[in-house]
Design a protein around this motif. Structure first.
Motif, mmCIF file in Angstrom:
data_model
loop_
_atom_site.group_PDB
_atom_site.id
_atom_site.type_symbol
_atom_site.label_atom_id
_atom_site.label_comp_id
_atom_site.label_asym_id
_atom_site.label_seq_id
_atom_site.Cartn_x
_atom_site.Cartn_y
_atom_site.Cartn_z
ATOM 1 N N PHE A 114 0.827 -1.204 0.000
ATOM 2 C CA PHE A 114 0.000 0.000 0.000
ATOM 3 C C PHE A 114 0.867 1.261 0.000
ATOM 4 C CE2 PHE A 114 -2.462 3.382 1.968
ATOM 5 C CZ PHE A 114 -3.693 3.263 1.341
ATOM 6 N N SER A 162 4.084 3.594 -0.693
ATOM 7 C CA SER A 162 5.039 3.611 -1.805
ATOM 8 C C SER A 162 6.493 3.534 -1.345
ATOM 9 C CB SER A 162 4.814 4.836 -2.688
ATOM 10 O OG SER A 162 4.386 5.934 -1.944
ATOM 11 N N GLY A 194 4.709 6.915 3.083
ATOM 12 C CA GLY A 194 4.495 7.350 1.713
ATOM 13 C C GLY A 194 3.113 7.041 1.181
ATOM 14 N N HIS A 230 -4.893 10.485 -8.730
ATOM 15 C CA HIS A 230 -5.229 9.143 -9.200
ATOM 16 C C HIS A 230 -4.239 8.121 -8.639
ATOM 17 C CE1 HIS A 230 -6.323 5.850 -11.756
ATOM 18 N NE2 HIS A 230 -5.109 5.810 -12.246
ATOM 19 N N LYS A 231 -2.964 8.500 -8.657
ATOM 20 C CA LYS A 231 -1.924 7.616 -8.153
ATOM 21 C C LYS A 231 -2.008 7.458 -6.637
ATOM 22 C CE LYS A 231 2.906 7.567 -9.127
ATOM 23 N NZ LYS A 231 4.000 8.357 -9.716
ATOM 24 N N GLN A 232 -2.481 8.499 -5.969
ATOM 25 C CA GLN A 232 -2.520 8.471 -4.519
ATOM 26 C C GLN A 232 -3.845 7.954 -3.962
ATOM 27 O OE1 GLN A 232 0.035 8.864 -2.610
ATOM 28 N NE2 GLN A 232 1.414 9.528 -4.224
ATOM 29 N N SER A 233 -4.817 7.748 -4.828
ATOM 30 C CA SER A 233 -6.101 7.227 -4.375
ATOM 31 C C SER A 233 -5.867 5.901 -3.663
ATOM 32 C CB SER A 233 -7.002 7.006 -5.596
ATOM 33 O OG SER A 233 -8.065 6.142 -5.257
ATOM 34 N N CYS A 234 -6.603 5.684 -2.570
ATOM 35 C CA CYS A 234 -6.349 4.448 -1.834
ATOM 36 C C CYS A 234 -7.006 3.271 -2.532
ATOM 37 C CB CYS A 234 -6.856 4.573 -0.401
ATOM 38 S SG CYS A 234 -8.631 4.434 -0.228
ATOM 39 N N GLY A 235 -7.998 3.552 -3.375
ATOM 40 C CA GLY A 235 -8.631 2.485 -4.145
ATOM 41 C C GLY A 235 -9.825 1.865 -3.461
ATOM 42 N N ARG A 273 -11.464 5.550 -7.285
ATOM 43 C CA ARG A 273 -10.580 4.561 -7.891
ATOM 44 C C ARG A 273 -10.726 4.536 -9.414
ATOM 45 N NH1 ARG A 273 -12.486 -0.066 -5.887
ATOM 46 N NH2 ARG A 273 -13.445 -0.804 -7.807
ATOM 47 N N LYS A 316 -13.472 -5.260 -6.195
ATOM 48 C CA LYS A 316 -12.686 -4.783 -5.048
ATOM 49 C C LYS A 316 -13.545 -4.348 -3.864
ATOM 50 C CE LYS A 316 -9.587 -4.259 -8.515
ATOM 51 N NZ LYS A 316 -9.881 -4.167 -9.943
ATOM 52 N N ILE A 360 -3.727 -6.200 -2.483
ATOM 53 C CA ILE A 360 -2.344 -5.926 -2.837
ATOM 54 C C ILE A 360 -2.358 -4.618 -3.628
ATOM 55 C CG2 ILE A 360 -0.414 -6.698 -4.307
ATOM 56 C CD1 ILE A 360 -0.560 -8.580 -2.111
ATOM 57 N N ASN A 361 -1.366 -3.797 -3.430
ATOM 58 C CA ASN A 361 -1.221 -2.507 -4.119
ATOM 59 C C ASN A 361 -2.249 -1.486 -3.649
ATOM 60 O OD1 ASN A 361 0.820 -3.689 -5.540
ATOM 61 N ND2 ASN A 361 -0.459 -4.166 -7.303
ATOM 62 N N ARG A 362 -2.159 -0.311 -4.247
ATOM 63 C CA ARG A 362 -3.006 0.785 -3.814
ATOM 64 C C ARG A 362 -3.712 1.392 -5.020
ATOM 65 N NH1 ARG A 362 0.565 5.174 -1.498
ATOM 66 N NH2 ARG A 362 0.762 5.789 -3.651
ATOM 67 N N GLY A 363 -4.894 1.911 -4.778
ATOM 68 C CA GLY A 363 -5.592 2.694 -5.797
ATOM 69 C C GLY A 363 -6.102 1.869 -6.959
ATOM 70 N N PHE A 364 -6.032 2.463 -8.138
ATOM 71 C CA PHE A 364 -6.603 1.854 -9.338
ATOM 72 C C PHE A 364 -6.033 0.468 -9.613
ATOM 73 C CE2 PHE A 364 -6.673 1.551 -14.093
ATOM 74 C CZ PHE A 364 -8.037 1.428 -14.204
ATOM 75 N N VAL A 365 -4.767 0.272 -9.292
ATOM 76 C CA VAL A 365 -4.137 -1.014 -9.605
ATOM 77 C C VAL A 365 -4.233 -2.016 -8.451
ATOM 78 C CG1 VAL A 365 -2.529 -0.131 -11.325
ATOM 79 C CG2 VAL A 365 -1.886 -0.087 -8.935
ATOM 80 N N SER A 366 -4.995 -1.677 -7.412
ATOM 81 C CA SER A 366 -5.089 -2.635 -6.313
ATOM 82 C C SER A 366 -5.905 -3.847 -6.759
ATOM 83 C CB SER A 366 -5.698 -1.986 -5.070
ATOM 84 O OG SER A 366 -6.965 -1.457 -5.365
#
Lengths: 782, 357
Positions: free
Chosen positions: A60, A62, A463, A634-639, A645, B289, B309-315
């Motif tokens: 999660f 970086s 991060g 977008h890159k920092q969105s937690c999803g 997301r 998700k 696994i991973n964060r955000g759009f690619v999780s």
């Protein structure tokens, strides 16, 4: 040392608690440089951490690496200020020079890896490159070679900063900034050189490291105060000049007169973007005059005594009135009265949303639970903002005092500093300060012989921008993935470990002691109806004088840009100000008379945010800016939630198509609709505010968006819409041909050169190197 | 006690209830994908959005606590369009097919992948039952059809299509008179239902489907006996979704009359993970998700489960980095499959519990 014993050693230090997962991973990575799966497995074996938790958490944040990297990490700052000053080109240049393999992310000799980081917080020195601990500012793409060479020769040798001693009979005091910006400018080298000179001539001087001076784009900054109390300031000091400068002051004073005549000419260039050739010696009366503009429009509360206080010295902080507020609270006041003072002062959260601080304290005070916590939110992640870093580095005691008062008022017994991992210096300073506080009894049990006890520790973030959101921050502290949840329940009622937790921003806490000392009216009398006191901004971008500024609320944006910042650089036109980073928006020059006020800024579609203020000029493309911020969020969105997301991905796709000239007017309408859905539907502040850069762009610069559908970028910024061209000023000096890394310019001495458009990678090298300004950027469709 | 209004009706409830709790109790329908009463709320799908009329903002009703004086709107067009958008966004990365291409083109709507699963499992009795139901409800016989199915078969892109027509004819020849009476089934026609499409498939993604036919030794064209039927049916790639009739995402898409969004976005290549010990299949491209499976696994210390696994759009949902997919969820496979709102988690030998009933 083998992997399992490294893990064992770390766990010995940290304990087996699942809450410690981030710390364990950080310590293991510090020792191994990455996280092999064998290490993760062994961590699960020897602690109570589950495989699911360690996998979720380590992927999660970086900071954590699951692949080995080069020996040295080159961090290229991708913050807003660096972006507008061309960091993407820098990144390309380093990748090219080092022949970085994109899959492995390492140079063939495994010496270097490249990492693009959100913001190193040195915005005034943009663009920034950091190799291991060593920082290079104002980098040009053509310097990649040179910088690597310099790094390999000089390495990263730490310099010890001497403790300052008070009440010593000396001839002069040499103050040198040791904030990150100054260190990046080379102040540590200067410091060791001063020591050398001091020993060489046996000078009777005191060397005093001080916190941020605020004039961050002219670092390193050196101030000499002689015993006659004459102040002389030198900007952009070079190592070679140290000896000369010192001898000027510590020898007979007649030398000062000699250079006085030339001062007046130099006055105008002080603090300006232009490179100063000679060092400027400024006597006190003149200094006042031209610092007037930069410093005197400011009001210092959070940054009180900037450039004077030694950041790590407990004694100095006390001498300047430190911890008097705390003493007053504990000895003469009670919880309810303190909360009332804070509430009446009109103080609002400086983290961005502006929630009334007194109200928050009140909720926490009334909540039942034991223990209660106070968290100082120093997870400043906005690209383009570095106020919190500067406050923590320069005024750690002030923030600690604010936190102890908050703890006393709300009935908390434990405080946690959450500081982002990219700020190692801030962590060190706060750690030292906490230690000194314990030694002096302002932290620990029975503070000032009262029944009040308060303990503080530090948690280093790993991060993730989203952890600036308080519920995500708390998840992160608990050793989970930093995902937010809906409030209520508010942390003040149920937060860390389910206990009442007060989360305040660094700047908010740093104002607290001042309010207690000077009274609620003092703060309340400053500012606008709903926004009181001062706000610290990180002023950067295309501005003549940048740095950390503290201004009263209610000042106009124009005053900041024109008076304090002295307008935009290079005679360009002031176009807009980006306020509030990825959650904020671009305020056009036409609205520059807007007051700095929470509600006023929100009305315009921007927001106060944490205080990044990046000035843009006519060479900045508004679509590119929106793309930059969207890429970031977008890159920092937690999803976690659908809108943030997936929605931001669709938005980014449309914006990217625009910058490539591939979108239609209909796409712009779709983009606008999507923005509104993402704003309404996202779970937390990060998602809800992520469309702001686009929405303000569409509101104030719609014609620029529409131009892009026709393939025109008026700022000549969007790479796919521009080309490089040689004009008739070319003298055939061949410099461009020699500098071109891809041989797109044939070598033709004394002839007008030409660029092969099919080969050109638009790296900008030729334009930088051309002595005749013969290389211009033109629109592909213009 | 808390007093509030939901869709203009007054409620007085005890503290700590969510808007969704109250709405369910009052018979107000709010769609949701990520909520499950056995687990604490999480608010990921955002399909359950409602509007707080006083604050003029929108809230996920599954985690929004009822507060005094609230005025909640659950059914206006504004709320519905936001819900609709969330479903469309989820579908825009749903790179999966509800129905296999062979089934879609079959004039009789035969469930070809299911037949192949039954044959490869050597469950001939059920296969015959299915055949009877298919013939009865459509009135079509494969021998009268030119075989559109084989033309559409995705296996064609790898080598040759599965011998669907011959397989179906072989099974229909096994039908005996007495079976016909027993099998009074009707196949539900699903052509009117929402159907998700996969979009462009990369070459290496196609290889993922072949993981289902690892045991194929040789291909058979003429189906003469049960052994050759079993062997040839093994080469079916099972392009359909095993949850086609048991998918909450599909149900909600139907409810909102949504058309599959065009231009799907790719967050990671399609993967098909098959647990050789339990037959559990995980297909990342079908996953929304919502984290239900992760939450289910969280409380079981004894066996490794699933995690983010991973964060955000690619999780993505995955086995832990330290484990092999074959070693996870030894006993809980059925539980995670049951809780999954889509077909992202399924069992290799899956059969719909009551096909056609």
């Amino acid at each position: 040392m083998d992997i399992t014993s490294v893990v064992d050693e770390v766990v010995e230090l940290t304990g087996r608690d699942p809450e410690k997962v981030v710390l364990i991973l950080q310590e293991v990575q510090k020792r191994l440089n990455w996280l092999p799966s064998e290490a993760l497995k062994h961590i699960c074996e020897v602690t109570d951490i589950t495989p699911e938790q360690i996998s979720g958490v380590s992927t999660f944040y970086s900071q954590f690496r699951h692949l080995p990297v080069g020996k040295h990490t080159i961090k290229i700052c991708a913050g807003t200020a660096c972006h507008v000053k061309g960091s993407p080109l820098i990144s390309d240049a380093f990748k090219r020079v080092l022949k970085i393999d994109n899959v492995r992310n390492a140079s063939p000799d495994n010496l270097f890896s490249i990492e693009e980081v959100a913001c190193l917080g040195c915005c005034t020195l943009a663009p920034i490159v950091q190799i291991d601990g060593k920082t290079y500012g104002h980098v040009k793409p053509t310097q990649a070679d040179e910088i690597i060479h310099d790094f390999l020769i000089s390495g990263n040798q730490p310099v010890n900063t001497p403790e300052s001693v008070i009440n010593e009979d000396i001839d002069a005091e040499i103050r040198i900034g040791i904030g990150s910006c100054c260190v990046a400018g080379g102040s540590k080298e200067i410091l060791s050189e001063i020591n050398n000179v001091k020993e060489k001539y046996n000078l009777n001087i005191r060397l005093k490291p001080v916190g941020c001076v605020g004039v961050c784009n002219q670092t390193p900054l050196m101030e000499i105060v002689t015993k006659e109390n004459i102040h002389s300031r030198y900007t952009k000091v070079d190592k070679q000049q140290v000896e000369e400068i010192l001898l000027k002051h510590v020898r007979p004073r007649s030398l000062n007169k000699r250079i006085k005549g030339s001062i007046n000419d130099l006055v105008d260039t002080f603090l300006s973007e232009e490179k100063l050739s000679g060092q400027v010696n400024i006597p006190v009366e003149l200094r006042e005059k031209y610092l007037n503009n930069f410093l005197n429009h400011q009001v210092h509360i959070s940054t009180k005594n900037s450039g004077v206080l030694s950041p790590e010295s407990y004694e100095e902080y006390c001498l300047s009135g430190g911890f008097e507020a705390l003493l007053k609270c504990i000895k003469e006041s009670d919880q309810k009265s303190i909360i009332k003072i804070i509430a009446d002062s009109g103080l609002r959260g400086r983290g961005g949303a502006g929630f009334p601080t007194g109200k928050k304290w009140g909720i926490s005070f009334l909540s039942t639970g034991n223990p209660k916590y106070v968290i100082c939110n120093g997870d400043e992640g906005d690209p383009g903002a570095f106020m919190d870093r500067m406050l923590l580095e320069s005024f750690p005691y002030r923030v600690i005092e604010g936190m102890i008062i908050a703890g006393f008022a709300t009935g908390a017994s434990e405080g946690i500093f959450y500081i982002r991992a990219e700020y190692p210096l801030a962590v060190t300073r706060v750690r030292t300060a906490i230690k000194r506080c314990y030694e002096n009894g302002v932290l620990g049990n029975n503070i000032y012989d009262s029944t009040f006890s308060f303990n503080v520790k530090i948690f280093e973030g790993a991060g993730a921008f989203v952890c600036g959101e308080e519920t995500a921050l708390i998840s992160s502290l608990e050793g989970k993935r930093g995902t937010p949840h809906l409030r209520p329940p508010y942390p003040a009622v149920s937060g860390f470990r389910g206990q009442p937790t007060l989360v305040n921003n660094v700047e908010t806490l740093s104002i607290v002691p001042w309010i207690i000392t000077y009274g609620q009216e003092a703060l309340c009398s400053m500012g606008t109806e709903k926004s009181k006191g001062t706000k610290v901004f990180a002023l950067a971008g295309k501005i003549s004088k940048g740095g950390l500024i503290e201004v009263p609320m209610g000042i106009t944006i124009r005053e900041i840009v024109e008076n304090i910042g002295d307008g935009v650089i290079n005679g360009n036109t002031f176009k807009a100000v980006q306020i509030g980073g990825p959650s904020g928006g671009c305020i056009p020059a036409s609205k520059a008379d807007t007051l700095v006020d929470y509600e006023e800024l929100t009305k315009l579609g921007a927001m106060m945010g944490s205080g990044g203020m990046v000035v843009l000029d006519n060479t900045d493309c508004m679509v590119d800016m929106a793309k930059y911020f969207l890429t970031f969020t977008h890159k920092q969105s937690c999803g976690k939630c659908t809108f943030c997301r997936i929605g931001t991905k669709h938005m980014l796709n449309i914006i990217t198509a625009l910058t490539e000239g591939k979108a239609t007017l209909e796409d712009i309408n779709d983009l606008e609709k999507l923005c509104k859905y993402v704003r309404d539907g996202s779970l937390c502040g990060l998602g809800k505010t992520s469309p702001n850069p686009v929405l303000t762009g569409l509101k104030y610069f719609r014609e620029e968006y529409e131009e892009h559908t026709r393939g025109i970028c008026r700022a000549n910024k969007c790479r796919d819409l521009i080309k490089y061209n040689v004009n008739d000023s070319c003298t055939g000096c061949t410099k461009c041909s020699q500098e071109c890394p891809v041989k797109a310019i044939p070598f033709k001495p004394y002839e007008k050169h030409e660029i092969d458009q099919l080969i050109c990678t638009k790296c900008d090298n030729c334009r930088i190197i051309c002595p005749e300004k013969a290389i211009e950027i033109i629109n592909i469709n213009g | 006690m808390v007093k509030l209004k939901i869709d203009n009706a007054d409620f007085e409830v005890k503290e700590g209830l969510t808007i969704l709790d109250i709405a369910i109790g009052a018979g107000i329908k709010i769609p949701t994908l990520c909520n499950n009463k056995n687990f604490p709320h999480y608010s990921s799908c955002m399909v359950c959005m409602v509007k707080d009329q006083k604050k003029e903002n929108f809230l996920p009703s599954c985690s929004a606590l009822a507060q005094d004086g609230m005025d909640i709107d659950c059914s206006s067009d504004e709320v519905k369009s936001l819900r609709r958008e969330s479903i469309e966004l989820l579908l825009s990365e749903h790179r999966a097919e509800c129905e296999a291409p062979c089934k879609v083109v079959c004039p009789g709507g035969y469930n070809i992948p299911l037949m192949n699963r039954l044959l490869s499992a050597k469950d001939f009795n059920t296969a015959v039952q299915l055949s009877i139901a298919q013939i009865q409800s459509s009135g079509l016989k494969c021998k009268d059809c030119p075989g559109y199915c084989e033309n559409a078969c995705r296996r064609k892109k790898v080598d040759t299509p599965v011998s669907i027509k011959n397989l179906q004819i072989f099974v229909s020849q096994q039908i005996k008179m007495e079976n016909r009476v027993a099998g009074q089934h009707n196949i539900k026609k699903s052509s009117k239902r929402f159907a998700s499409h996969i979009g462009k498939i990369e070459a290496d993604e196609l290889q993922e489907w072949l993981k289902e036919c690892k045991n194929v030794i040789k291909r058979v064209r003429e189906i003469s006996d049960s052994d050759s039927a079993a062997m040839e049916s093994e080469s079916c790639m099972h392009c359909d979704c095993r949850a086609a009739d048991n998918c909450r995402l599909r149900d909600i898409a139907d409810e909102f009359s949504i058309k599959d969004p065009r231009g799907k976005i790719v967050n990671s290549p399609i993967q098909k993970k098959i647990n050789i010990n339990t037959g559990l299949i995980f297909e990342n491209a079908k996953c929304i998700k919502c984290g239900l499976c992760v939450r289910l696994c969280e409380n079981s210390k004894e066996e490794p489960g699933l995690c983010f696994i991973n964060r955000g759009f690619v999780s993505i949902i995955s086995e832990p980095l330290t484990e092999d997919f074959n070693d996870i969820l030894k006993t809980k496979s059925q539980e995670v499959i049951d809780i999954c709102p889509t077909g992202a988690l399924s069992l290799k030998t899956h059969q719909p519990p009551i096909w056609g009933a």
